[in-house]
Design a protein around this motif. Structure first.
Motif, mmCIF file in Angstrom:
data_model
loop_
_atom_site.group_PDB
_atom_site.id
_atom_site.type_symbol
_atom_site.label_atom_id
_atom_site.label_comp_id
_atom_site.label_asym_id
_atom_site.label_seq_id
_atom_site.Cartn_x
_atom_site.Cartn_y
_atom_site.Cartn_z
ATOM 1 N N GLU A 190 43.029 40.663 40.979
ATOM 2 C CA GLU A 190 43.015 39.094 40.513
ATOM 3 C C GLU A 190 43.783 38.537 41.616
ATOM 4 N N PRO A 191 42.129 38.642 42.629
ATOM 5 C CA PRO A 191 42.535 38.825 44.296
ATOM 6 C C PRO A 191 42.603 36.358 44.722
ATOM 7 N N GLU A 192 42.659 36.511 45.895
ATOM 8 C CA GLU A 192 43.071 35.260 45.872
ATOM 9 C C GLU A 192 41.598 34.334 46.672
ATOM 10 N N LEU A 193 41.011 35.604 47.359
ATOM 11 C CA LEU A 193 39.426 34.996 47.775
ATOM 12 C C LEU A 193 38.400 35.772 47.724
ATOM 13 N N LEU A 194 36.800 35.497 47.912
ATOM 14 C CA LEU A 194 36.002 36.032 47.410
ATOM 15 C C LEU A 194 34.974 36.182 48.173
ATOM 16 N N LEU A 195 34.497 36.975 48.492
ATOM 17 C CA LEU A 195 33.174 37.175 49.229
ATOM 18 C C LEU A 195 32.100 37.206 49.306
ATOM 19 N N SER A 254 35.001 41.677 56.102
ATOM 20 C CA SER A 254 35.738 42.256 54.396
ATOM 21 C C SER A 254 36.691 44.021 55.039
ATOM 22 N N GLY A 255 36.452 43.876 56.404
ATOM 23 C CA GLY A 255 36.766 45.583 56.803
ATOM 24 C C GLY A 255 36.003 46.298 56.761
ATOM 25 N N ASN A 288 41.979 45.403 62.724
ATOM 26 C CA ASN A 288 40.745 45.788 62.213
ATOM 27 C C ASN A 288 40.964 46.551 60.804
ATOM 28 N N LYS A 289 41.765 47.266 61.430
ATOM 29 C CA LYS A 289 41.863 48.530 59.944
ATOM 30 C C LYS A 289 42.670 47.687 58.687
ATOM 31 N N ARG A 290 41.936 47.554 57.652
ATOM 32 C CA ARG A 290 42.508 46.555 56.674
ATOM 33 C C ARG A 290 43.922 47.196 56.176
ATOM 34 N N SER A 291 44.634 46.623 55.397
ATOM 35 C CA SER A 291 45.723 47.678 54.861
ATOM 36 C C SER A 291 45.167 47.507 53.153
ATOM 37 N N GLY A 292 46.209 47.560 52.399
ATOM 38 C CA GLY A 292 45.625 47.577 51.276
ATOM 39 C C GLY A 292 46.109 46.802 50.528
ATOM 40 N N ASP A 293 47.337 46.252 50.639
ATOM 41 C CA ASP A 293 46.947 44.453 50.523
ATOM 42 C C ASP A 293 46.216 43.068 50.734
ATOM 43 N N PHE A 294 45.860 43.766 51.590
ATOM 44 C CA PHE A 294 44.000 42.765 51.662
ATOM 45 C C PHE A 294 43.013 43.028 50.796
#
Length: 254
Positions: free
Chosen positions: A160-165, A56-57, A75-81
């Motif tokens: 509207e994500p593609e993946l839920l943790l 998840s970052g 390792n540092k996630r982007s806003g798009d992530f």
């Protein structure tokens, strides 16, 4: 062969320094085909939530590789992530701001990510999790545990994500409410083409939700199984067999 939405290669997380270093997640490798649900299961302290936090970052200090849609993540996630990947936490009361109405909770990610969604979109997302528009004007303390978790799921869906943790998303709820939330998650996955990575210590929940399951012990994945293999007790490792034996009544009901 289905495209993998998520893949980990040798994911390792250590805490501490020098002689006091502890390896909490050790050489974790798995893949999640798009549209499927993958489960990590094991007793408390086995490292499953640590894996989720690294993906998840929330914990960026890890070794190995994490790939989203075939591309390695920094390792540092982007806003798009964070638009593509959202997380639903274990305790819906702790994960919602106690002084913010549901309206504000759902509007905040729209503003931060500059999604340009309307107020109607908030109503539509609430409707999709079984809540009507009147819930926009309630505070978390005015909601039941199940309603709070529905709001938390709506917050995850708003981008509207593609993946839920999913970090034990029903363990803080009453048993009857757990079933409602699990059925909701299954429906949303079908309707929206979502992919899930779920962490739980409850083998019945994992067997009900997931297409493939990884058994963890001591920070490592012991083996990967299908739900049918779990129910039949068709496992390789002694630890998995003992874990199943302790959970036998619940597995039989799943």
């Amino acid at each position: 062969m289905a495209e993998n939405i998520l893949e980990t290669l040798g994911l390792t997380v250590r805490f501490g320094y020098d002689a006091a270093t502890i390896t909490v997640a050790d050489d974790i490798s798995f893949e999640i085909p798009r549209g499927s649900a993958f489960g990590l299961i094991g007793e408390s302290g086995c490292g499953k939530s640590t894996v989720l936090r690294a993906i998840s970052g929330l914990n960026s200090d890890y070794e190995g590789s994490i790939l989203l849609n075939g591309k390695e993540l920094q390792n540092k996630r982007s806003g798009d992530f964070f638009r593509r990947v959202q997380m639903v936490f274990q305790d819906p009361y702790a994960s919602l701001h106690p002084r913010k109405m549901v309206q504000s909770v759902l509007a905040e990610p729209i503003k931060i990510m500059k999604l340009g969604k309307s107020q109607q979109w908030i109503d539509e997302v609430l409707q999709s999790v079984g809540l009507n528009s009147s819930f926009r004007f309630r505070y978390p303390h005015e909601l039941s545990g199940g309603q709070r978790q529905r709001v938390a799921i709506a917050r995850a869906l708003i981008c509207e994500p593609e993946l839920l943790l999913l970090d034990e998303p029903t363990s803080a709820l009453d048993v009857s409410v757990q079933a409602e939330i699990l059925n909701l998650l299954n429906r949303l996955r079908r309707e929206r083409g979502l992919s899930y990575l779920m962490v739980s210590h409850d083998i019945a929940v994992i067997a009900h939700m997931c297409d493939r399951i990884a058994m963890m012990q001591g920070g490592r994945i012991l083996e990967q199984l299908t739900p049918d293999q779990l129910r039949a007790g068709n496992v390789r490792e002694t630890y998995t067999r003992n874990f199943l034996a302790a959970s036998a009544p619940a597995v039989a009901r799943s």
